[in-house]
Design a protein around this motif. Sequence first.
Motif, PDB file in Angstrom:
ATOM      1  N   UNK A  45       0.857  -1.182   0.000  1.00 53.05           N
ATOM      2  CA  UNK A  45       0.000   0.000   0.000  1.00 53.05           C
ATOM      3  C   UNK A  45       0.898   1.238   0.000  1.00 53.05           C
ATOM      4  N   UNK A  46       1.112   1.819  -1.171  1.00 54.96           N
ATOM      5  CA  UNK A  46       2.035   2.946  -1.316  1.00 54.96           C
ATOM      6  C   UNK A  46       1.302   4.276  -1.206  1.00 54.96           C
ATOM      7  N   UNK A  47       1.856   5.230  -0.455  1.00 58.50           N
ATOM      8  CA  UNK A  47       1.275   6.571  -0.428  1.00 58.50           C
ATOM      9  C   UNK A  47       1.393   7.231  -1.803  1.00 58.50           C
ATOM     10  N   UNK A  48       0.581   8.247  -2.043  1.00 54.43           N
ATOM     11  CA  UNK A  48       0.640   8.971  -3.316  1.00 54.43           C
ATOM     12  C   UNK A  48       2.046   9.507  -3.540  1.00 54.43           C
ATOM     13  N   UNK A  49       2.520   9.391  -4.778  1.00 58.02           N
ATOM     14  CA  UNK A  49       3.851   9.905  -5.088  1.00 58.02           C
ATOM     15  C   UNK A  49       4.454   9.260  -6.315  1.00 58.02           C
ATOM     16  N   UNK A  50       5.705   9.595  -6.567  1.00 56.56           N
ATOM     17  CA  UNK A  50       6.465   9.094  -7.697  1.00 56.56           C
ATOM     18  C   UNK A  50       7.345   7.928  -7.251  1.00 56.56           C
ATOM     19  N   UNK A  51       7.349   6.859  -8.027  1.00 59.75           N
ATOM     20  CA  UNK A  51       8.119   5.658  -7.710  1.00 59.75           C
ATOM     21  C   UNK A  51       8.789   5.121  -8.964  1.00 59.75           C
ATOM     22  N   UNK A  52       9.749   4.258  -8.759  1.00 60.25           N
ATOM     23  CA  UNK A  52      10.360   3.480  -9.833  1.00 60.25           C
ATOM     24  C   UNK A  52      10.187   2.014  -9.490  1.00 60.25           C
ATOM     25  N   UNK A  53       9.901   1.219 -10.503  1.00 60.11           N
ATOM     26  CA  UNK A  53       9.892  -0.221 -10.323  1.00 60.11           C
ATOM     27  C   UNK A  53      11.072  -0.758 -11.121  1.00 60.11           C
ATOM     28  N   UNK A  54      11.880  -1.584 -10.476  1.00 58.40           N
ATOM     29  CA  UNK A  54      13.059  -2.142 -11.114  1.00 58.40           C
ATOM     30  C   UNK A  54      12.914  -3.655 -11.187  1.00 58.40           C
ATOM     31  N   UNK A  55      13.091  -4.177 -12.381  1.00 61.68           N
ATOM     32  CA  UNK A  55      13.060  -5.620 -12.609  1.00 61.68           C
ATOM     33  C   UNK A  55      14.468  -6.058 -12.988  1.00 61.68           C
ATOM     34  N   UNK A  56      14.972  -7.069 -12.314  1.00 58.56           N
ATOM     35  CA  UNK A  56      16.288  -7.631 -12.620  1.00 58.56           C
ATOM     36  C   UNK A  56      16.080  -9.080 -13.056  1.00 58.56           C
ATOM     37  N   UNK A  57      16.594  -9.417 -14.250  1.00 64.51           N
ATOM     38  CA  UNK A  57      16.379 -10.754 -14.797  1.00 64.51           C
ATOM     39  C   UNK A  57      17.443 -11.749 -14.309  1.00 64.51           C
ATOM     40  N   UNK A  58      17.341 -13.018 -14.723  1.00 66.82           N
ATOM     41  CA  UNK A  58      18.288 -14.032 -14.248  1.00 66.82           C
ATOM     42  C   UNK A  58      19.753 -13.755 -14.612  1.00 66.82           C
ATOM     43  N   UNK A  59      19.980 -12.874 -15.592  1.00 64.73           N
ATOM     44  CA  UNK A  59      21.345 -12.544 -16.002  1.00 64.73           C
ATOM     45  C   UNK A  59      21.822 -11.235 -15.376  1.00 64.73           C
ATOM     46  N   UNK A  60      21.092 -10.763 -14.362  1.00 63.70           N
ATOM     47  CA  UNK A  60      21.413  -9.547 -13.613  1.00 63.70           C
ATOM     48  C   UNK A  60      21.323  -8.285 -14.471  1.00 63.70           C
ATOM     49  N   UNK A  61      20.465  -8.310 -15.483  1.00 65.83           N
ATOM     50  CA  UNK A  61      20.205  -7.129 -16.306  1.00 65.83           C
ATOM     51  C   UNK A  61      18.937  -6.479 -15.781  1.00 65.83           C
ATOM     52  N   UNK A  62      19.016  -5.158 -15.508  1.00 67.25           N
ATOM     53  CA  UNK A  62      17.892  -4.445 -14.902  1.00 67.25           C
ATOM     54  C   UNK A  62      17.172  -3.554 -15.899  1.00 67.25           C
ATOM     55  N   UNK A  63      15.871  -3.403 -15.668  1.00 69.66           N
ATOM     56  CA  UNK A  63      15.048  -2.445 -16.387  1.00 69.66           C
ATOM     57  C   UNK A  63      14.284  -1.659 -15.325  1.00 69.66           C
ATOM     58  N   UNK A  64      14.210  -0.342 -15.533  1.00 71.87           N
ATOM     59  CA  UNK A  64      13.535   0.511 -14.551  1.00 71.87           C
ATOM     60  C   UNK A  64      12.464   1.332 -15.240  1.00 71.87           C
ATOM     61  N   UNK A  65      11.309   1.444 -14.585  1.00 70.79           N
ATOM     62  CA  UNK A  65      10.182   2.214 -15.083  1.00 70.79           C
ATOM     63  C   UNK A  65       9.674   3.133 -13.994  1.00 70.79           C
ATOM     64  N   UNK A  66       9.323   4.367 -14.346  1.00 73.51           N
ATOM     65  CA  UNK A  66       8.738   5.298 -13.371  1.00 73.51           C
ATOM     66  C   UNK A  66       7.229   5.172 -13.404  1.00 73.51           C
ATOM     67  N   UNK A  67       6.594   5.365 -12.229  1.00 76.66           N
ATOM     68  CA  UNK A  67       5.139   5.403 -12.161  1.00 76.66           C
ATOM     69  C   UNK A  67       4.708   6.255 -10.984  1.00 76.66           C
ATOM     70  N   UNK A  68       3.460   6.695 -11.004  1.00 80.33           N
ATOM     71  CA  UNK A  68       2.920   7.495  -9.900  1.00 80.33           C
ATOM     72  C   UNK A  68       1.711   6.794  -9.311  1.00 80.33           C
ATOM     73  N   UNK A  69       1.479   7.070  -8.035  1.00 80.80           N
ATOM     74  CA  UNK A  69       0.263   6.595  -7.377  1.00 80.80           C
ATOM     75  C   UNK A  69      -0.499   7.826  -6.907  1.00 80.80           C
ATOM     76  N   UNK A  70      -1.797   7.673  -6.787  1.00 79.72           N
ATOM     77  CA  UNK A  70      -2.661   8.786  -6.347  1.00 79.72           C
ATOM     78  C   UNK A  70      -3.446   8.409  -5.128  1.00 79.72           C
TER      79      UNK A  70
END
Length: 70
Positions: A45-70
């Motif tokens: 349960x995240x308070x309203x604001x700006x966040x990043x979600x980071x996914x790291x795969x089995x080869x330790x390669x990361x992808x990051x996406x920004x998102x907001x909650x209200x």
Amino acid sequence: SFTALISNQHQGNGMISVIDAFGKEVYHQEIEISPGLNSFSISEDLPAGLYCIRYTDPFNISQTLKFTTR
């Protein structure tokens, strides 16, 4: 809460992290992924604001996406 959809070509262990606007990790989950589209429920349960979600795969390669909650 929300759902993260991750498309992947490999099978193995990965990781999902949610980071707030101050750089603090507020959620962390080790995941098992398989080839194709993977769905993961994040029930934090995240308070309203700006966040990043980071996914790291089995080869330790990361992808990051920004998102907001209200």
